[in-house]
Enzyme design. Structure first.
Site, PDB file in Angstrom:
ATOM      1  N   ALA A  77       0.858  -1.188   0.000  1.00  0.00           N
ATOM      2  CA  ALA A  77       0.000   0.000   0.000  1.00  0.00           C
ATOM      3  C   ALA A  77       0.891   1.233   0.000  1.00  0.00           C
ATOM      4  CB  ALA A  77      -0.869  -0.019   1.252  1.00  0.00           C
ATOM      5  N   GLY A 115       0.581  -5.176   0.587  1.00  0.00           N
ATOM      6  CA  GLY A 115      -0.511  -5.184  -0.387  1.00  0.00           C
ATOM      7  C   GLY A 115      -0.086  -5.745  -1.735  1.00  0.00           C
ATOM      8  N   GLU A 152      -0.384  -9.363  -1.309  1.00  0.00           N
ATOM      9  CA  GLU A 152      -1.824  -9.640  -1.206  1.00  0.00           C
ATOM     10  C   GLU A 152      -2.479  -9.589  -2.595  1.00  0.00           C
ATOM     11  OE1 GLU A 152      -2.188  -6.606   1.941  1.00  0.00           O
ATOM     12  OE2 GLU A 152      -3.266  -8.134   3.093  1.00  0.00           O
ATOM     13  N   GLU A 165       3.766  -5.556   7.106  1.00  0.00           N
ATOM     14  CA  GLU A 165       2.880  -4.587   7.769  1.00  0.00           C
ATOM     15  C   GLU A 165       3.140  -4.491   9.262  1.00  0.00           C
ATOM     16  OE1 GLU A 165       1.972  -6.762   5.477  1.00  0.00           O
ATOM     17  OE2 GLU A 165       0.503  -5.908   4.101  1.00  0.00           O
TER      18      GLU A 165
HETATM   19  N1  3HC Z   1       4.595   3.473   0.114  1.00  0.00           N
HETATM   20  C1  3HC Z   1       5.098   4.689  -0.180  1.00  0.00           C
HETATM   21  N2  3HC Z   1       6.412   4.923  -0.392  1.00  0.00           N
HETATM   22  C2  3HC Z   1       7.234   3.874  -0.297  1.00  0.00           C
HETATM   23  C3  3HC Z   1       6.783   2.576   0.012  1.00  0.00           C
HETATM   24  C4  3HC Z   1       5.392   2.389   0.218  1.00  0.00           C
HETATM   25  N3  3HC Z   1       4.877   1.190   0.491  1.00  0.00           N
HETATM   26  N4  3HC Z   1       7.843   1.756   0.041  1.00  0.00           N
HETATM   27  C5  3HC Z   1       8.920   2.492  -0.239  1.00  0.00           C
HETATM   28  N5  3HC Z   1       8.558   3.775  -0.451  1.00  0.00           N
HETATM   29  C6  3HC Z   1       9.424   4.888  -0.826  1.00  0.00           C
HETATM   30  C7  3HC Z   1      10.452   5.205   0.243  1.00  0.00           C
HETATM   31  O1  3HC Z   1       9.942   6.099   1.201  1.00  0.00           O
HETATM   32  C8  3HC Z   1      11.565   5.825  -0.588  1.00  0.00           C
HETATM   33  O2  3HC Z   1      11.168   7.160  -0.860  1.00  0.00           O
HETATM   34  P1  3HC Z   1      12.278   8.303  -0.999  1.00  0.00           P
HETATM   35  O3  3HC Z   1      13.120   7.892  -2.166  1.00  0.00           O
HETATM   36  O4  3HC Z   1      11.478   9.528  -1.192  1.00  0.00           O
HETATM   37  O5  3HC Z   1      13.035   8.279   0.297  1.00  0.00           O
HETATM   38  C9  3HC Z   1      11.495   5.044  -1.898  1.00  0.00           C
HETATM   39  O6  3HC Z   1      10.187   4.460  -1.935  1.00  0.00           O
HETATM   40  C10 3HC Z   1      12.512   3.942  -2.014  1.00  0.00           C
HETATM   41  O7  3HC Z   1      12.438   3.139  -0.849  1.00  0.00           O
HETATM   42  P2  3HC Z   1      13.753   2.644  -0.104  1.00  0.00           P
HETATM   43  O8  3HC Z   1      14.697   3.765   0.065  1.00  0.00           O
HETATM   44  O9  3HC Z   1      13.304   1.914   1.100  1.00  0.00           O
HETATM   45  O10 3HC Z   1      14.345   1.647  -1.206  1.00  0.00           O
HETATM   46  P3  3HC Z   1      14.994   0.221  -1.014  1.00  0.00           P
HETATM   47  O11 3HC Z   1      15.336  -0.257  -2.365  1.00  0.00           O
HETATM   48  O12 3HC Z   1      16.045   0.271   0.039  1.00  0.00           O
HETATM   49  O13 3HC Z   1      13.826  -0.715  -0.430  1.00  0.00           O
HETATM   50  C11 3HC Z   1      11.647  -1.697  -0.273  1.00  0.00           C
HETATM   51  C12 3HC Z   1      12.695  -0.988  -1.176  1.00  0.00           C
HETATM   52  C13 3HC Z   1      12.176  -3.075   0.150  1.00  0.00           C
HETATM   53  C14 3HC Z   1      10.402  -1.848  -1.082  1.00  0.00           C
HETATM   54  C15 3HC Z   1      11.414  -0.832   0.990  1.00  0.00           C
HETATM   55  O14 3HC Z   1      11.135   0.492   0.580  1.00  0.00           O
HETATM   56  C16 3HC Z   1      10.283  -1.280   1.841  1.00  0.00           C
HETATM   57  O15 3HC Z   1      10.443  -2.165   2.641  1.00  0.00           O
HETATM   58  N6  3HC Z   1       9.128  -0.618   1.700  1.00  0.00           N
HETATM   59  C17 3HC Z   1       7.989  -0.810   2.564  1.00  0.00           C
HETATM   60  C18 3HC Z   1       7.237  -2.022   2.218  1.00  0.00           C
HETATM   61  C19 3HC Z   1       6.049  -2.163   3.118  1.00  0.00           C
HETATM   62  O16 3HC Z   1       6.110  -1.951   4.309  1.00  0.00           O
HETATM   63  N7  3HC Z   1       4.926  -2.546   2.536  1.00  0.00           N
HETATM   64  C20 3HC Z   1       3.709  -2.719   3.271  1.00  0.00           C
HETATM   65  C21 3HC Z   1       2.925  -1.470   3.204  1.00  0.00           C
HETATM   66  S1  3HC Z   1       1.479  -1.546   4.205  1.00  0.00           S
HETATM   67  C22 3HC Z   1       0.367  -2.427   3.295  1.00  0.00           C
HETATM   68  O17 3HC Z   1       0.677  -2.890   2.243  1.00  0.00           O
HETATM   69  C23 3HC Z   1      -1.005  -2.508   3.882  1.00  0.00           C
HETATM   70  C24 3HC Z   1      -1.845  -3.537   3.209  1.00  0.00           C
HETATM   71  O18 3HC Z   1      -1.779  -4.750   3.875  1.00  0.00           O
HETATM   72  C25 3HC Z   1      -3.288  -3.116   3.185  1.00  0.00           C
END
Ligand code: 3HC
Length: 697
Positions: free
Chosen positions: A63, A102, A105, A125
């Site tokens: 998400a 997501g 998912e 998450e």
């Molecule tokens: N939403 C919005 N922005 C995101 C994002 C997300 N899910 N994931 C990463 N970004 C952004 C980061 O903030 C960063 O932005 P910036 O360049 O402005 O600083 C950019 O994307 C690149 O991210 P990283 O610097 O972390 O890049 P890496 O290559 O080191 O890592 C990654 C990539 C493994 C995808 C890591 O970003 C990550 O772990 N992201 C989060 C993933 C996550 O937690 N997903 C679950 C979200 S909650 C959800 O899905 C709810 C659902 O169940 C309903």
């Protein structure tokens, strides 16, 4: 701007591409584009199968976290995935990079999944204080064993393609690196084989006994220690096991929305963004770091050996200088032990270990061997004279452009740099012990440090897998200066009525792994004692100095290593036991000072601990030592065991309200007017009705 989701139809296969850089997060535009494309493809009689894949470096990373905390916008992800799952055209998720949250998912709502060998999968998450809220807790245990699903969901850890294939999470590992082509080929094979949709929600949940489920709950609850999300993940999984799919989905949604409202969720998302922002500082924007391939380390004690280990694991060549052969041999042994620990934990192969010890690492007794080093880090005895002597020598030996770094925890880097003719090349690189394990690296920027040297400090931290934080020069920099302040407040709290054991219990209940006094016992009480004796001549007579820690040292109680400190340690027992002798020492000091001890609740203790931490942090930000409150949060979280789910002291202060913190400080001021002086920045923010986060930019 081009559409974030586009569809092309080729030979009966509808190919849906998600293109929302950098990580294809499921923003509102992506969600609506995705469902429109799926609807259109399903309605198109010429389409036999649908392939969904991500453009760029990854499938969907989840998400869009930036949307959290704002009013949710349609289409919502859970019904979108359910609608996708219900289409009559077989759907293939073609995965590369990371399919997370997501994103995974969405893949679970697709009928088939294939992936590149390099792809990784996870439901992270929980690390954001949430649970998978778009069917992940209901669909995953229908695809993989329940215990493994529980593990993935409650740890947030990723798994690789091979494990995913073995578990049945994906159907095939594609050869090569063209995921789009692989997805199309897989879909064509499906069509040829006459295979139709295979909705995950039509499968029964994998079997698990109630005893197994109870054991999973017990284990997760014990490890969670106040963290709500992992426990809610288990509640959602129990719904998957015991309820029809649709009811389970509803239950998951309720739990997700509950977590969405919590301070823990806000704190953990704050940390997610703060960790990414901490390295973004104006001073180094667009500045190329210097090339570093050979590193010199001076001093082979615990710290120097840890730094050397970290550099070796980062692929750097390391020369470690010690005083004599025996010390050099000990350093070699310590580094070897550190690295074999990495082999045992599966972080390093035996072959790589052998190669490092044979080719990447050597010791020396002569600084002349640093003539070719790109960076030298000294980790010698914490004395200005000793350090200045080292830097004078390095200045004479090192090549032009070499970075000269000190690992001092307190000393003034400007005074150290002044011993060289190249203060622009001098920087503080403050590692935390054990340096090959701890994540934090303070990059201490002196008056004349050049921006590309600062950039090099950050680049080195990243290469070592650490989180680097910029600090200005002051006694103790960001972290130790704050720690000194809260340690003093805690000593005052003990004199006011709490016992060290009350303090440790309160801190552990607050979420720290260990309380301050247990940590002190572990580190060795004599170190702090020596430091206090050194500082005694400079002590302000107005300071209400707590003497009990010195008295305890005078009794020969130096902590764990002597079997007695604040606690008594028995052979074979893990923790320590409280000791009446310690309470007596404290009682005597209270009596001598005429202090009537008062009852203190855990909350009273935490209020004082946090007020001291926040007040000093506000000073540090006000003075520009930390550029933003988030730098303080990241420091305390990664170097001092502050619980991640509380977001760091500044986030905590915003959560409880700055006014409350200021009022607490004013209350304690009546007890000790010298220590409890409100920080000007805190007063200013309260007056303006602002939060610390308003200063994060
Ligand atoms: N939403 C919005 N922005 C995101 C994002 C997300 N899910 N994931 C990463 N970004 C952004 C980061 O903030 C960063 O932005 P910036 O360049 O402005 O600083 C950019 O994307 C690149 O991210 P990283 O610097 O972390 O890049 P890496 O290559 O080191 O890592 C990654 C990539 C493994 C995808 C890591 O970003 C990550 O772990 N992201 C989060 C993933 C996550 O937690 N997903 C679950 C979200 S909650 C959800 O899905 C709810 C659902 O169940 C309903």
């Amino acid at each position: 701007m081009s559409a974030p989701v586009i569809m092309t139809v080729e030979n009966g296969i509808a190919v849906i591409e998600i293109n929302n850089p950098p990580v294809n997060a499921l923003s509102q535009a992506v969600r609506s584009g995705l469902i429109e494309c799926v609807r259109e493809a399903d309605a198109d009689g010429a389409v036999d199968a649908i392939v969904i894949y991500g453009a760029g470096r990854t499938f969907i990373a989840g998400a869009d976290i930036k949307e959290f905390g704002k009013p949710p916008q349609e289409p919502h992800l859970p019904p979108l995935i359910s609608e996708m799952e219900a289409v009559s055209t077989p759907t293939v998720a073609a995965l590369h990079g990371t399919a997370l949250g997501g994103g995974l998912e969405t893949a679970l709502g697709s009928h088939y999944r294939i992936a590149l060998a390099s792809a990784r999968f996870g439901l992270p998450e929980v690390k954001l204080g949430l649970l998978p809220g778009a069917g992940g807790t209901q669909r995953l245990p229908r695809v993989i064993p329940v215990a493994k699903a529980a593990d993935m969901i409650t740890s947030g850890a990723m798994i690789g393609a091979k494990e995913a294939l073995d578990l049945g999470l994906i159907d095939e590992i594609a050869e090569g690196d063209d995921i789009r082509a692989a997805g199309i080929a897989f879909a064509q094979d499906l069509v040829k084989a006459g295979k139709g949709p295979r909705p995950t929600n039509a499968r029964p949940c994998n079997p698990v006994t109630s005893d197994e489920m109870a054991a999973i709950r017990a284990k997760v609850t014990k490890a969670a220690r106040g963290l709500m999300a992992p426990v809610s993940c288990i509640t959602a999984l129990e719904a998957a096991v015991s309820m029809p799919f649709e009811d389970g989905l509803k239950r998951e949604r309720e739990l997700f929305m509950e977590l969405m409202q919590t301070d823990q969720r806000s704190a953990m998302i704050h940390v997610f963004f703060a960790e990414r922002k901490v390295g973004k500082i104006a001073e180094i924007e667009g500045v190329a770091p210097r090339d570093i391939s050979q590193v010199g380390v001076i001093g082979g004690g615990t710290m120097g050996s840890g730094i050397a280990t970290s550099a070796l694991l980062a692929g750097l060549e390391v020369i470690l200088a010690e005083r004599d052969d025996a010390a050099a041999a000990r350093a070699l042994e310590t580094v070897g032990k550190n690295l074999s620990g990495a082999v045992k934990r599966g972080k390093l192969s035996q072959a790589k270990y052998d190669a490092i010890m044979a080719d990447q690492f050597r010791t020396t007794l002569d600084y002349a061997d640093f003539s070719n080093a790109d960076l030298v880090i000294e980790a010698v005895f914490e004395s200005m004279e000793v350090k200045q002597d080292v830097f004078g020598k390095l200045d004479a030996i090192c090549k032009p452009g070499a970075i000269l770094a000190s690992n001092t925890s307190y000393l003034n880097i400007n005074d150290i740099a002044a011993m060289t003719k190249r203060p622009q090349d001098v920087v503080g690189l403050h590692f935390f012990s054990p340096a090959h394990v701890m994540k934090l690296l303070e990059v201490v920027v002196a008056d004349k440090t050049a921006p590309d040297v600062v950039a090099s400090g950050f680049a080195l931290g990243k290469r070592m897998g650490k989180i680097a934080v910029r600090s200005g020069v002051c006694d103790g920099f960001i972290g130790n200066r704050i720690m000194n302040a809260y340690a003093k407040a805690i000593n005052g709290t003990v004199l006011a009525g709490a016992s060290p054991y009350d303090v440790d219990r309160a801190m552990e209940n607050f979420g720290l792994a260990m309380g301050l006094f247990s940590v002190a016992d572990l580190a060795g009480l004599d170190i702090g004692w020596a430091n206090r004796k050194r500082m005694a001549p400079n002590r302000d007579p107005r300071e209400r100095y707590a003497e009990f820690a010195d008295k305890i040292c005078e009794l020969g109680r130096y902590g764990r290593k002597t079997g007695r400190g604040f606690y008594v340690y028995e052979e074979g027992k893990r923790g320590g036991t409280p000791d009446p002798e310690v309470l007596e020492v404290i009682a005597q000091e209270r009596a001598a000072k005429g202090i009537q001890p008062t009852e203190m609740s855990d909350q009273d203790i935490i209020d004082r601990y946090m007020a001291a931490m926040i007040n000093e942090a506000a000073r540090i930000v006000g003075e520009g030592i930390a550029q933003r409150p988030l730098d303080v949060d990241i420091t305390l979280l990664n170097g001092y065991g502050f619980p991640r789910w509380r977001g760091g002291p500044m986030q905590y202060a915003d959560t409880v309200g700055l006014e409350k913190v200021l009022n607490d400080i004013k209350t304690y001021q009546k007890e000790d007017d010298y220590f409890w002086q409100p920080a000007p920045l805190l007063e200013q923010l309260v007056a303006e009705g602002k939060t610390f986060s308003s200063l994060n930019g």
